[in-house]
Design an enzyme around this catalytic site. Structure first.
Site, PDB file in Angstrom:
ATOM      1  N   LYS A 195       3.100  13.597 -17.303  1.00  0.00           N
ATOM      2  CA  LYS A 195       4.078  13.338 -16.238  1.00  0.00           C
ATOM      3  C   LYS A 195       3.853  11.932 -15.690  1.00  0.00           C
ATOM      4  O   LYS A 195       2.850  11.656 -15.034  1.00  0.00           O
ATOM      5  CB  LYS A 195       3.920  14.334 -15.081  1.00  0.00           C
ATOM      6  CG  LYS A 195       5.101  14.203 -14.113  1.00  0.00           C
ATOM      7  CD  LYS A 195       4.816  14.751 -12.744  1.00  0.00           C
ATOM      8  CE  LYS A 195       4.482  13.711 -11.731  1.00  0.00           C
ATOM      9  NZ  LYS A 195       5.453  12.632 -11.536  1.00  0.00           N
ATOM     10  N   GLU A 269      -9.156  10.770 -11.659  1.00  0.00           N
ATOM     11  CA  GLU A 269      -9.360   9.328 -11.455  1.00  0.00           C
ATOM     12  C   GLU A 269      -8.599   8.966 -10.194  1.00  0.00           C
ATOM     13  O   GLU A 269      -7.364   8.927 -10.192  1.00  0.00           O
ATOM     14  CB  GLU A 269      -8.805   8.535 -12.647  1.00  0.00           C
ATOM     15  CG  GLU A 269      -9.528   8.786 -13.954  1.00  0.00           C
ATOM     16  CD  GLU A 269     -10.950   8.276 -13.954  1.00  0.00           C
ATOM     17  OE1 GLU A 269     -11.321   7.495 -13.056  1.00  0.00           O
ATOM     18  OE2 GLU A 269     -11.714   8.689 -14.829  1.00  0.00           O
ATOM     19  N   CYS A 303      -6.443   0.382  -8.667  1.00  0.00           N
ATOM     20  CA  CYS A 303      -7.365   1.370  -8.094  1.00  0.00           C
ATOM     21  C   CYS A 303      -8.742   0.777  -7.868  1.00  0.00           C
ATOM     22  O   CYS A 303      -9.409   1.086  -6.891  1.00  0.00           O
ATOM     23  CB  CYS A 303      -7.452   2.580  -9.001  1.00  0.00           C
ATOM     24  SG  CYS A 303      -7.725   2.115 -10.710  1.00  0.00           S
ATOM     25  N   GLU A 403      -7.752   2.761   1.689  1.00  0.00           N
ATOM     26  CA  GLU A 403      -7.155   2.081   0.534  1.00  0.00           C
ATOM     27  C   GLU A 403      -5.756   1.587   0.902  1.00  0.00           C
ATOM     28  O   GLU A 403      -4.888   2.385   1.259  1.00  0.00           O
ATOM     29  CB  GLU A 403      -7.069   3.057  -0.643  1.00  0.00           C
ATOM     30  CG  GLU A 403      -6.588   2.386  -1.907  1.00  0.00           C
ATOM     31  CD  GLU A 403      -6.459   3.348  -3.080  1.00  0.00           C
ATOM     32  OE1 GLU A 403      -5.948   4.463  -2.880  1.00  0.00           O
ATOM     33  OE2 GLU A 403      -6.848   2.975  -4.197  1.00  0.00           O
TER      34      GLU A 403
HETATM   35  P1  NAD Z   1      -0.044   9.666  -6.079  1.00  0.00           P
HETATM   36  O1  NAD Z   1      -1.275  10.486  -5.941  1.00  0.00           O
HETATM   37  O2  NAD Z   1       0.940   9.691  -4.988  1.00  0.00           O
HETATM   38  O3  NAD Z   1       0.746  10.076  -7.392  1.00  0.00           O
HETATM   39  C1  NAD Z   1       0.114  10.080  -8.664  1.00  0.00           C
HETATM   40  C2  NAD Z   1       0.894  10.998  -9.585  1.00  0.00           C
HETATM   41  O4  NAD Z   1       0.777  12.324  -9.074  1.00  0.00           O
HETATM   42  C3  NAD Z   1       2.390  10.699  -9.655  1.00  0.00           C
HETATM   43  O5  NAD Z   1       2.853  10.914 -10.965  1.00  0.00           O
HETATM   44  C4  NAD Z   1       2.971  11.730  -8.702  1.00  0.00           C
HETATM   45  O6  NAD Z   1       4.315  12.050  -8.966  1.00  0.00           O
HETATM   46  C5  NAD Z   1       2.056  12.908  -8.964  1.00  0.00           C
HETATM   47  N1  NAD Z   1       2.039  13.905  -7.893  1.00  0.00           N
HETATM   48  C6  NAD Z   1       2.373  13.743  -6.578  1.00  0.00           C
HETATM   49  N2  NAD Z   1       2.282  14.921  -5.922  1.00  0.00           N
HETATM   50  C7  NAD Z   1       1.866  15.839  -6.831  1.00  0.00           C
HETATM   51  C8  NAD Z   1       1.584  17.230  -6.760  1.00  0.00           C
HETATM   52  N3  NAD Z   1       1.736  17.919  -5.626  1.00  0.00           N
HETATM   53  N4  NAD Z   1       1.149  17.858  -7.878  1.00  0.00           N
HETATM   54  C9  NAD Z   1       0.989  17.176  -9.029  1.00  0.00           C
HETATM   55  N5  NAD Z   1       1.281  15.857  -9.164  1.00  0.00           N
HETATM   56  C10 NAD Z   1       1.706  15.199  -8.077  1.00  0.00           C
HETATM   57  O7  NAD Z   1      -0.556   8.175  -6.408  1.00  0.00           O
HETATM   58  P2  NAD Z   1       0.323   6.867  -6.574  1.00  0.00           P
HETATM   59  O8  NAD Z   1       0.755   6.433  -5.221  1.00  0.00           O
HETATM   60  O9  NAD Z   1       1.322   7.072  -7.654  1.00  0.00           O
HETATM   61  O10 NAD Z   1      -0.773   5.856  -7.163  1.00  0.00           O
HETATM   62  C11 NAD Z   1      -1.674   5.186  -6.381  1.00  0.00           C
HETATM   63  C12 NAD Z   1      -3.010   5.888  -6.342  1.00  0.00           C
HETATM   64  O11 NAD Z   1      -3.519   6.075  -7.667  1.00  0.00           O
HETATM   65  C13 NAD Z   1      -4.049   5.054  -5.626  1.00  0.00           C
HETATM   66  O12 NAD Z   1      -4.816   5.867  -4.786  1.00  0.00           O
HETATM   67  C14 NAD Z   1      -4.899   4.505  -6.755  1.00  0.00           C
HETATM   68  O13 NAD Z   1      -6.200   4.131  -6.379  1.00  0.00           O
HETATM   69  C15 NAD Z   1      -4.873   5.630  -7.721  1.00  0.00           C
HETATM   70  N6  NAD Z   1      -5.223   5.180  -9.072  1.00  0.00           N
HETATM   71  C16 NAD Z   1      -6.452   5.501  -9.576  1.00  0.00           C
HETATM   72  C17 NAD Z   1      -6.828   5.038 -10.841  1.00  0.00           C
HETATM   73  C18 NAD Z   1      -8.199   5.351 -11.412  1.00  0.00           C
HETATM   74  O14 NAD Z   1      -8.382   5.198 -12.620  1.00  0.00           O
HETATM   75  N7  NAD Z   1      -9.159   5.770 -10.617  1.00  0.00           N
HETATM   76  C19 NAD Z   1      -5.947   4.271 -11.600  1.00  0.00           C
HETATM   77  C20 NAD Z   1      -4.703   3.960 -11.056  1.00  0.00           C
HETATM   78  C21 NAD Z   1      -4.348   4.422  -9.790  1.00  0.00           C
END
Ligand code: NAD
Length: 504
Positions: A195, A269, A303, A403
């Site tokens: 997804k 992650e 991230c 963050e």
């Molecule tokens: P997010 O957590 O809002 O969303 C991430 C994904 O989860 C999206 O595809 C979203 O649609 C999905 N999602 C949202 N609600 C959900 C639910 N209830 N159940 C299942 N899936 C759901 O994060 P974002 O705003 O898209 O991305 C930014 C975040 O990602 C930051 O915190 C960043 O640090 C983190 N990130 C971490 C890494 C890593 O490798 N550690 C890499 C990239 C980004």
């Protein structure tokens, strides 16, 4: 004063509308199930963060599409799990080759969806190819062990895939992030349902299309849509046997709760608030650009961003002066232009989050540069913010603990080694850290003392697929990349074979 690109607003709109037409000629962006476009009957718009106009429409999947994808993925798994590791490796190499032939299209999709400069997007597509090739290489190198416990038992371990795995990625690295998930999952013999984020779904769908005719139908599915409509049904699905989630700590925690109901293993992650410690002997010619890239690359939507610069008091003045000049050297403009080194934030909501933190920072600390939108009428419709630096920051301030996920640096002074390590670790996250020093002893001691899953010394990146990637503490559980990721996608079985005394 930040540099800005030279395009007029009319030229910008003209170029972006042409790019939107090009995107529409690449694909119809349907959900991808059972090796083919699988219209869901509902569509949503994905928006261009440069001009805030729709790029194209994309399928909106829901729980019924998740059910369909899971069912077809299990059907595909039957045949896929019978393939040899060598066959799977060869298929991954072919998929990587196909991606390599379409770098320009994939990079365009990523740039137009995220606002990332085209040259960076191309680099990331190459990173995705490299990742698939790495897992293609190690796919065939799968070894169980023989355990020499007793002579009357032949005891050994073997690996088996989980079956159907659910994988969720955020919007900041949509192509590379997808390859991090698909590569090890497929190499281990699983069928994968990915997804992508609703903010940047285009390149992952196209990647699946490029797998058509190479990867057996049903082994790769992509379901675009929201977290509640696709993410939730995927993570709570009884027939999904392994989950891998990249995103925020808040949603990651929710995913883990949901997985607990079905006893499904999860790799997480998550977010970060990573320090870069500038020791007094640091070579600032190396360290200033390293810390700069670590917070300003991808408009800070990274991230492992070095969002806390911990700087020794002896070099604080010089570092700050040079870092502010570095921040002001970025060229904000059209990400489709080669001269642009920083594009907009990816979405309106992220723009609101980052500008709110800039306001908080103004109250908590001293604004040294940036802090607003660039003064260029051509960029006024996009989600642009200036590279921003705050001085006089204390580690317990909100801008130093939370963050922000934008190009906002906080500079925090320290005076002793112990204080630097204490500040570095005094945060809920533990994804990454940087060290700037020419002393072997400082570097290795600090690398051991910092509570984070990744340490970069005198540089930022590069990320190499051989190395496990992932955080400690609230930054996650388990690793992407490396052999570790392959291990997450396979189960280990112990087999006891009784050996009777030979009697003829
Ligand atoms: P997010 O957590 O809002 O969303 C991430 C994904 O989860 C999206 O595809 C979203 O649609 C999905 N999602 C949202 N609600 C959900 C639910 N209830 N159940 C299942 N899936 C759901 O994060 P974002 O705003 O898209 O991305 C930014 C975040 O990602 C930051 O915190 C960043 O640090 C983190 N990130 C971490 C890494 C890593 O490798 N550690 C890499 C990239 C980004």
């Amino acid at each position: 004063m930040t540099h800005i690109g030279t395009k007029s607003i009319d030229e910008l709109y003209k170029d972006h509308r042409a790019a939107h037409d090009q995107v529409e000629s690449i694909s119809d962006f349907h959900a991808w199930i059972d090796g083919e476009p699988s219209p869901t009957g509902d569509r949503f718009e994905t928006r261009d963060p440069v001009v805030d106009e729709p790029i194209t429409e994309v399928d909106r999947a829901d729980a019924s599409d998740v059910d369909r994808a899971v069912e077809t993925a299990w059907e595909a798994f039957d045949g896929w799990s019978e393939t040899t590791p060598t066959e799977r490796g060869s298929i991954l190499f072919d998929w990587a080759d196909e991606l390599a032939e379409h770098v320009d299209e994939v990079a365009l999709l990523e740039t137009i969806d995220t606002g990332k400069p085209l040259s960076d997007a191309k680099g990331e597509v190459k990173g995705a190819i490299d990742t698939l090739e790495y897992y293609a290489s190690i796919a065939r190198d799968q070894w169980g062990k023989q355990i020499q416990a007793r002579d009357d038992v032949h005891l050994y371990t073997r690996y088996e895939p989980h079956g159907v795995v659910g994988q969720i990625v955020p919007w900041n690295f949509p192509t590379w992030g997808a390859a991090w998930k698909f590569g090890p999952a497929l190499a281990a013999g699983n069928a994968s349902i990915l997804k992508p984020s609703a903010d940047s779904p285009l390149s992952a769908i196209y990647m699946a299309e490029l797998a058509s005719g190479i990867v057996p139908d049903g082994v790769v599915s992509v379901l675009p849509g929201s977290g509640s409509e696709v993410g939730d049904p995927l993570v709570s699905h009884e027939d999904v046997r392994k989950l891998s989630f990249t995103g925020s700590t808040e949603v990651g925690s929710h995913v883990m709760h949901s997985a607990a109901d079905t006893i499904t293993p999860v790799t997480l992650e998550l977010g970060g608030k990573s320090p870069f410690i500038v020791f007094p002997d640091a070579d600032l010619d190396k360290v200033v650009p390293a810390v700069g890239a670590g917070i300003f690359y991808a408009t800070g939507e990274i991230c492992d961003a070095f969002s806390r610069a911990l700087v020794h008091e002896d070099v604080l003045e010089e570092f700050t002066e040079r870092f502010v000049a570095h921040a002001e050297s970025y060229v904000l403009g059209d990400p489709l232009d080669e001269e642009t080194t920083m594009g907009p934030l990816t979405s309106e909501s992220q723009f609101e989050t980052v500008t709110e933190y800039m306001d908080i920072g103004r109250e908590e600390a001293t604004l040294l540069t940036g802090g607003s939108m660039p003064e260029d009428p051509a960029l006024s419709d996009g989600w642009y913010v200036e590279p921003t630096v705050f001085g006089n920051v204390e580690n317990d301030m909100q801008i130093a603990q939370e963050e922000i996920f934008g190009p906002v640096q906080t500079i925090i002074p320290f005076s002793t080694y112990e204080e630097a390590i204490e500040l570095a670790n005094d945060v809920d996250y533990g994804l990454a850290a940087g060290i700037g020093s020419e002393s072997t002893s400082i570097v290795h001691n600090a690398a051991a003392d910092i509570d984070a899953g990744l340490v970069y010394v005198n540089e930022y990146g590069p990320i190499i697929p051989e190395a496990p990637y992932g955080g400690f503490k609230d930054s996650g559980i388990g690793k992407d990349l490396g052999r570790d990721a392959l291990d997450h996608y396979r189960r280990k079985k112990s087999v006891y074979v009784n050996l009777d005394e030979p009697s003829l």
